[in-house]
Motif scaffolding. Sequence first.
Motif, PDB file in Angstrom:
ATOM      1  N   LEU A 272       0.808  -1.208   0.000  1.00 57.07           N
ATOM      2  CA  LEU A 272       0.000   0.000   0.000  1.00 57.07           C
ATOM      3  C   LEU A 272       0.847   1.267   0.000  1.00 57.07           C
ATOM      4  CD1 LEU A 272      -3.033   0.672   0.081  1.00 57.07           C
ATOM      5  CD2 LEU A 272      -2.863   0.808   2.569  1.00 57.07           C
ATOM      6  N   TYR A 273       1.995   1.241   0.706  1.00 52.24           N
ATOM      7  CA  TYR A 273       2.739   2.478   0.912  1.00 52.24           C
ATOM      8  C   TYR A 273       4.145   2.483   0.335  1.00 52.24           C
ATOM      9  CZ  TYR A 273      -0.980   3.764   4.116  1.00 52.24           C
ATOM     10  OH  TYR A 273      -2.199   4.077   4.649  1.00 52.24           O
ATOM     11  N   VAL A 274       4.730   1.327   0.014  1.00 48.67           N
ATOM     12  CA  VAL A 274       6.120   1.306  -0.426  1.00 48.67           C
ATOM     13  C   VAL A 274       6.248   0.853  -1.870  1.00 48.67           C
ATOM     14  CG1 VAL A 274       8.442   0.409   0.034  1.00 48.67           C
ATOM     15  CG2 VAL A 274       6.880   0.869   1.940  1.00 48.67           C
ATOM     16  N   ALA A 275       5.896  -0.385  -2.151  1.00 50.01           N
ATOM     17  CA  ALA A 275       6.055  -0.933  -3.499  1.00 50.01           C
ATOM     18  C   ALA A 275       4.887  -1.841  -3.817  1.00 50.01           C
ATOM     19  CB  ALA A 275       7.368  -1.708  -3.615  1.00 50.01           C
ATOM     20  N   PRO A 276       4.201  -1.610  -4.949  1.00 49.67           N
ATOM     21  CA  PRO A 276       3.046  -2.440  -5.271  1.00 49.67           C
ATOM     22  C   PRO A 276       3.445  -3.807  -5.786  1.00 49.67           C
ATOM     23  CG  PRO A 276       3.418  -0.874  -7.028  1.00 49.67           C
ATOM     24  CD  PRO A 276       4.416  -0.543  -5.947  1.00 49.67           C
ATOM     25  N   VAL A 277       2.570  -4.781  -5.536  1.00 48.61           N
ATOM     26  CA  VAL A 277       2.784  -6.133  -6.047  1.00 48.61           C
ATOM     27  C   VAL A 277       2.887  -6.126  -7.564  1.00 48.61           C
ATOM     28  CG1 VAL A 277       1.720  -8.429  -6.227  1.00 48.61           C
ATOM     29  CG2 VAL A 277       1.626  -7.171  -4.071  1.00 48.61           C
ATOM     30  N   TYR A 278       2.105  -5.268  -8.200  1.00 46.03           N
ATOM     31  CA  TYR A 278       2.047  -5.231  -9.663  1.00 46.03           C
ATOM     32  C   TYR A 278       3.397  -4.888 -10.286  1.00 46.03           C
ATOM     33  CZ  TYR A 278      -0.074  -4.338 -14.251  1.00 46.03           C
ATOM     34  OH  TYR A 278      -0.422  -4.394 -15.577  1.00 46.03           O
ATOM     35  N   ARG A 279       4.247  -4.139  -9.550  1.00 43.37           N
ATOM     36  CA  ARG A 279       5.496  -3.643 -10.131  1.00 43.37           C
ATOM     37  C   ARG A 279       6.731  -4.464  -9.744  1.00 43.37           C
ATOM     38  NH1 ARG A 279       3.561  -0.864 -14.167  1.00 43.37           N
ATOM     39  NH2 ARG A 279       2.295   0.923 -13.551  1.00 43.37           N
ATOM     40  N   ASP A 280       6.746  -5.014  -8.551  1.00 41.51           N
ATOM     41  CA  ASP A 280       7.985  -5.594  -8.031  1.00 41.51           C
ATOM     42  C   ASP A 280       7.803  -7.083  -7.762  1.00 41.51           C
ATOM     43  OD1 ASP A 280       9.990  -6.299  -5.749  1.00 41.51           O
ATOM     44  OD2 ASP A 280      10.712  -4.405  -6.567  1.00 41.51           O
ATOM     45  N   TRP A 281       8.636  -7.908  -8.385  1.00 40.10           N
ATOM     46  CA  TRP A 281       8.498  -9.360  -8.244  1.00 40.10           C
ATOM     47  C   TRP A 281       8.780  -9.818  -6.822  1.00 40.10           C
ATOM     48  CZ3 TRP A 281      12.450 -12.364  -6.484  1.00 40.10           C
ATOM     49  CH2 TRP A 281      13.739 -11.836  -6.531  1.00 40.10           C
ATOM     50  N   ARG A 282       9.575  -9.052  -6.084  1.00 42.05           N
ATOM     51  CA  ARG A 282       9.885  -9.433  -4.707  1.00 42.05           C
ATOM     52  C   ARG A 282       8.658  -9.299  -3.810  1.00 42.05           C
ATOM     53  NH1 ARG A 282      14.982  -5.477  -4.824  1.00 42.05           N
ATOM     54  NH2 ARG A 282      13.349  -4.359  -5.967  1.00 42.05           N
ATOM     55  N   VAL A 283       7.896  -8.235  -4.007  1.00 42.97           N
ATOM     56  CA  VAL A 283       6.660  -8.071  -3.240  1.00 42.97           C
ATOM     57  C   VAL A 283       5.632  -9.111  -3.680  1.00 42.97           C
ATOM     58  CG1 VAL A 283       4.915  -6.422  -2.492  1.00 42.97           C
ATOM     59  CG2 VAL A 283       7.177  -5.614  -3.136  1.00 42.97           C
ATOM     60  N   HIS A 284       5.622  -9.400  -4.983  1.00 43.24           N
ATOM     61  CA  HIS A 284       4.732 -10.433  -5.528  1.00 43.24           C
ATOM     62  C   HIS A 284       5.009 -11.778  -4.847  1.00 43.24           C
ATOM     63  CE1 HIS A 284       2.602 -11.911  -9.414  1.00 43.24           C
ATOM     64  NE2 HIS A 284       2.455 -12.791  -8.456  1.00 43.24           N
ATOM     65  N   LEU A 285       6.287 -12.149  -4.779  1.00 45.73           N
ATOM     66  CA  LEU A 285       6.671 -13.411  -4.150  1.00 45.73           C
ATOM     67  C   LEU A 285       6.360 -13.393  -2.652  1.00 45.73           C
ATOM     68  CD1 LEU A 285       8.055 -16.179  -4.277  1.00 45.73           C
ATOM     69  CD2 LEU A 285      10.256 -15.000  -3.964  1.00 45.73           C
ATOM     70  N   ALA A 286       6.621 -12.249  -2.008  1.00 46.58           N
ATOM     71  CA  ALA A 286       6.353 -12.143  -0.570  1.00 46.58           C
ATOM     72  C   ALA A 286       4.871 -12.333  -0.274  1.00 46.58           C
ATOM     73  CB  ALA A 286       6.830 -10.791  -0.049  1.00 46.58           C
ATOM     74  N   LEU A 287       3.993 -11.780  -1.129  1.00 47.69           N
ATOM     75  CA  LEU A 287       2.568 -11.940  -0.897  1.00 47.69           C
ATOM     76  C   LEU A 287       2.118 -13.369  -1.166  1.00 47.69           C
ATOM     77  CD1 LEU A 287       0.033 -10.513   0.000  1.00 47.69           C
ATOM     78  CD2 LEU A 287      -0.394  -9.845  -2.363  1.00 47.69           C
ATOM     79  N   ASP A 288       2.728 -14.028  -2.155  1.00 56.17           N
ATOM     80  CA  ASP A 288       2.445 -15.449  -2.376  1.00 56.17           C
ATOM     81  C   ASP A 288       2.722 -16.256  -1.115  1.00 56.17           C
ATOM     82  OD1 ASP A 288       1.540 -15.362  -4.982  1.00 56.17           O
ATOM     83  OD2 ASP A 288       3.523 -15.630  -5.856  1.00 56.17           O
ATOM     84  N   VAL A 289       3.913 -16.066  -0.546  1.00 58.83           N
ATOM     85  CA  VAL A 289       4.315 -16.814   0.651  1.00 58.83           C
ATOM     86  C   VAL A 289       3.436 -16.431   1.846  1.00 58.83           C
ATOM     87  CG1 VAL A 289       6.206 -17.243   2.267  1.00 58.83           C
ATOM     88  CG2 VAL A 289       6.685 -17.050  -0.190  1.00 58.83           C
ATOM     89  N   ALA A 290       3.129 -15.132   1.973  1.00 54.59           N
ATOM     90  CA  ALA A 290       2.304 -14.672   3.093  1.00 54.59           C
ATOM     91  C   ALA A 290       0.896 -15.260   3.030  1.00 54.59           C
ATOM     92  CB  ALA A 290       2.237 -13.142   3.092  1.00 54.59           C
ATOM     93  N   ASN A 291       0.324 -15.330   1.829  1.00 56.42           N
ATOM     94  CA  ASN A 291      -1.007 -15.931   1.684  1.00 56.42           C
ATOM     95  C   ASN A 291      -0.985 -17.410   2.035  1.00 56.42           C
ATOM     96  OD1 ASN A 291      -2.379 -13.628   0.931  1.00 56.42           O
ATOM     97  ND2 ASN A 291      -2.106 -13.957  -1.255  1.00 56.42           N
ATOM     98  N   MET A 292       0.075 -18.103   1.635  1.00 54.08           N
ATOM     99  CA  MET A 292       0.175 -19.529   1.951  1.00 54.08           C
ATOM    100  C   MET A 292       0.279 -19.745   3.455  1.00 54.08           C
ATOM    101  SD  MET A 292       2.439 -21.233  -1.134  1.00 54.08           S
ATOM    102  CE  MET A 292       3.796 -20.058  -1.154  1.00 54.08           C
ATOM    103  N   ALA A 293       1.038 -18.883   4.128  1.00 52.64           N
ATOM    104  CA  ALA A 293       1.155 -18.999   5.587  1.00 52.64           C
ATOM    105  C   ALA A 293      -0.180 -18.721   6.272  1.00 52.64           C
ATOM    106  CB  ALA A 293       2.226 -18.041   6.097  1.00 52.64           C
ATOM    107  N   ALA A 294      -0.903 -17.700   5.797  1.00 56.08           N
ATOM    108  CA  ALA A 294      -2.188 -17.354   6.407  1.00 56.08           C
ATOM    109  C   ALA A 294      -3.195 -18.488   6.250  1.00 56.08           C
ATOM    110  CB  ALA A 294      -2.732 -16.066   5.781  1.00 56.08           C
ATOM    111  N   MET A 295      -3.224 -19.110   5.067  1.00 56.31           N
ATOM    112  CA  MET A 295      -4.174 -20.202   4.850  1.00 56.31           C
ATOM    113  C   MET A 295      -3.788 -21.469   5.611  1.00 56.31           C
ATOM    114  SD  MET A 295      -6.711 -19.130   3.129  1.00 56.31           S
ATOM    115  CE  MET A 295      -6.495 -17.657   4.157  1.00 56.31           C
ATOM    116  N   LEU A 296      -2.507 -21.612   5.957  1.00 58.27           N
ATOM    117  CA  LEU A 296      -2.096 -22.751   6.782  1.00 58.27           C
ATOM    118  C   LEU A 296      -2.783 -22.713   8.138  1.00 58.27           C
ATOM    119  CD1 LEU A 296      -0.235 -25.216   7.168  1.00 58.27           C
ATOM    120  CD2 LEU A 296       1.537 -23.631   7.973  1.00 58.27           C
ATOM    121  N   ASN A 297      -3.154 -21.520   8.583  1.00 54.54           N
ATOM    122  CA  ASN A 297      -3.819 -21.371   9.871  1.00 54.54           C
ATOM    123  C   ASN A 297      -5.155 -22.105   9.917  1.00 54.54           C
ATOM    124  OD1 ASN A 297      -3.933 -19.902  12.549  1.00 54.54           O
ATOM    125  ND2 ASN A 297      -5.815 -19.131  11.608  1.00 54.54           N
ATOM    126  N   THR A 298      -5.754 -22.381   8.759  1.00 60.43           N
ATOM    127  CA  THR A 298      -7.042 -23.076   8.732  1.00 60.43           C
ATOM    128  C   THR A 298      -6.904 -24.581   8.940  1.00 60.43           C
ATOM    129  OG1 THR A 298      -6.983 -23.410   6.322  1.00 60.43           O
ATOM    130  CG2 THR A 298      -7.948 -21.351   7.125  1.00 60.43           C
TER     131      THR A 298
END
Length: 353
Positions: A272-298
């Motif tokens: 939201l404030y630093v680098a968008p997922v759409y532009r930076d592959w590192r943020v894209h990858l970080a959100l992929d991993v973060a979503n996988m971790a969040a869904m593991l909670n289920t």
Amino acid sequence: MNKDLGVRGQDGQPRATLLPTPNGSGLSQELESHWPGIQEMSPCVAGVIPVIYYSILLGLGLPVNLLTTVALARLAARTRKSSYYYLLALTASDVVTQVVIVFVGFLLQGAVLAREVPQAVVRTANILQFAANHASVWIAVLLTVDRYSAVCHPLHHRAASSLGRTRRAIAIVLGSALLTGIPFYWWLDVWRDADPPSTLDEVLKWAHCLTVYFIPCGVFLVANSAIICQLRRRGQSGLRPRVGKSTAILLGVTTLFALLWAPRIFVMLYHLYVAPVYRDWRVHLALDVANMAAMLNTAVNFGLYCFVSKTFRATVREVIRDARLPCILGSRPEGVVVEPVLKPPGLPKGSEM
């Protein structure tokens, strides 16, 4: 809920998109100065790994949660304890989350249909996905408040606690979760969001972070700290600081949630404030991993319940044995009679969760 697969064109290649013009907002210019060489949408670096991960998570987690639901339903019916009803509602919310978010969102919409879904359908699904998230988190808040009352104010808890009150509280939370999911009809998919965040987008993302993480974690921190302090005071006064199974499960559930959801909240604010997922592959990858971790909670609560509670383990074995019995009887030759085994109703004396 954000899906974790990159948006690609009909030819399978990422769509090229120019950076916003210098007449755009200051945030866009700042992004250009940080990543001047990035002129296209960030690629999906994780590839098919998320699809494999979510397939395994759904294939293992959904049956396990259904087994947990049946076991907790039996324990709730036998004991009529409020903690079992809260855990049953929490597990049911996790089942809905796995179906609506993991299966429909990540696998069906993201992988199978490759996001070629009408926008109205996507936005309607957003309501159900966020409602499932809110229900799961705030049922855990109810469990936390119940355990806080039982440990720190036991006399008031015994006088005020009732099965009807527990059911009403669960119904209110589930209804509120559905209502609070409606504004997320206008949630923007971060994978497609190439422009700087609008005011509505910023409000929704902050509402998401506050509703599913910061406010619940604040409640968890305050209530769990009070519970631990109360148990310590009992120990210092000479009384045995007995930690019940329900309290131990509460501490485990809330700790796992805080740890597994923290990466997604951090990446969301970073986007939201630093680098968008759409532009930076590192943020894209970080959100992929973060979503996988969040869904593991289920899918992790079953292991926690088995580790903490002997009663829960025994009930799970009973459910599996009862499920296997019709298969065994159906495979026996005709004329063979199996005598039923009579078991006393209820739980063994002295057992608790």
